[in-house]
Design a protein around this motif. Structure first.
Motif, short mmCIF file in Angstrom:
data_model
loop_
_atom_site.label_atom_id
_atom_site.label_comp_id
_atom_site.label_asym_id
_atom_site.label_seq_id
_atom_site.Cartn_x
_atom_site.Cartn_y
_atom_site.Cartn_z
N UNK A 20 0.81 -1.20 -0.01
CA UNK A 20 0.02 -0.02 -0.10
C UNK A 20 0.88 1.23 0.07
N UNK A 21 1.92 1.36 -0.55
CA UNK A 21 2.83 2.37 -0.76
C UNK A 21 3.32 2.82 0.90
N UNK A 22 4.02 1.74 1.54
CA UNK A 22 4.08 2.20 2.99
C UNK A 22 5.14 3.23 3.12
N UNK A 23 6.20 3.37 2.26
CA UNK A 23 7.15 4.10 2.30
C UNK A 23 6.47 5.61 2.37
N UNK A 24 5.58 5.78 1.52
CA UNK A 24 4.72 7.16 1.71
C UNK A 24 4.07 7.50 2.99
N UNK A 25 3.44 6.43 3.58
CA UNK A 25 2.85 6.73 5.00
C UNK A 25 3.75 6.74 5.85
N UNK A 26 5.24 6.18 5.80
CA UNK A 26 6.41 6.74 6.63
C UNK A 26 6.27 8.25 6.56
N UNK A 27 6.49 8.74 5.46
CA UNK A 27 6.61 10.36 5.28
C UNK A 27 5.62 10.99 6.13
N UNK A 28 4.26 10.56 6.02
CA UNK A 28 3.15 11.05 6.80
C UNK A 28 3.38 10.94 8.36
N UNK A 29 4.09 9.97 8.86
CA UNK A 29 4.28 9.60 10.09
C UNK A 29 5.35 10.46 10.82
N UNK A 30 6.44 10.70 9.90
CA UNK A 30 7.54 11.56 10.46
C UNK A 30 7.25 13.23 10.40
N UNK A 31 6.46 13.46 9.61
CA UNK A 31 6.18 15.01 9.44
C UNK A 31 5.77 15.73 10.55
N UNK A 32 4.94 14.88 11.66
CA UNK A 32 4.65 15.80 13.05
C UNK A 32 5.80 15.85 13.70
N UNK A 33 7.03 15.00 13.50
CA UNK A 33 8.25 14.82 14.54
C UNK A 33 9.02 16.12 13.81
N UNK A 34 8.97 16.93 12.78
CA UNK A 34 9.67 17.93 12.29
C UNK A 34 9.40 19.21 13.07
N UNK A 35 10.81 19.85 13.26
CA UNK A 35 10.90 20.93 13.95
C UNK A 35 10.71 22.39 12.92
N UNK A 36 10.12 21.98 11.73
CA UNK A 36 10.26 22.99 10.76
C UNK A 36 8.96 23.86 10.72
N UNK A 37 7.95 23.19 11.30
CA UNK A 37 6.56 23.91 11.52
C UNK A 37 6.06 24.02 10.18
N UNK A 38 5.43 25.23 9.77
CA UNK A 38 4.89 25.51 8.35
C UNK A 38 5.75 25.63 7.19
#
Length: 114
Positions: A20-38
């Protein structure tokens, strides 16, 4: 940063299309951990051209675009090696039907001149 969608050597040890293209879902999971904000951007080469990498799974770029849109991020397509018909379509991102927010196209525009 998400792992590249290399279905031949999947970094997540899964099989396409069952993953199910889990590598793209991985990206979705790590975005909230980013300190870059908007100030969030996702830079992706649509079809890597150095021979060691393989083309992303069908639907991967669409999934990344959807994730970028969810997070109000820019999808930046690096078309330096894939633009101007080098992949059989005008742009590498055309293979997945994606219109990126920003596109880089330098080499093909310059015709090799500096």
């Amino acid at each position: 940063m998400s792992p590249y969608a290399d279905c031949y050597r999947c970094p997540l040890k899964l099989r396409f299309p069952d993953c199910g293209i889990a590598c793209a879902d991985f990206l979705r999971d790590v975005i909230p951990l980013s300190d870059r904000g908007r100030d969030l951007r996702h830079h992706r080469r649509a079809d890597p051209g150095n021979g060691r990498q393989r083309r992303a799974a069908t639907g991967f770029l669409r999934a990344v675009k959807a994730i970028a849109d969810e997070h109000h991020a820019l999808l930046i397509a690096d078309e330096m090696l894939t633009g101007f018909g080098r992949t059989g379509a005008m742009w590498g991102s055309d293979h997945d039907g994606v219109v990126p927010d920003v596109m880089t196209v330098g080499k093909g525009m310059g015709g090799g001149f500096r």
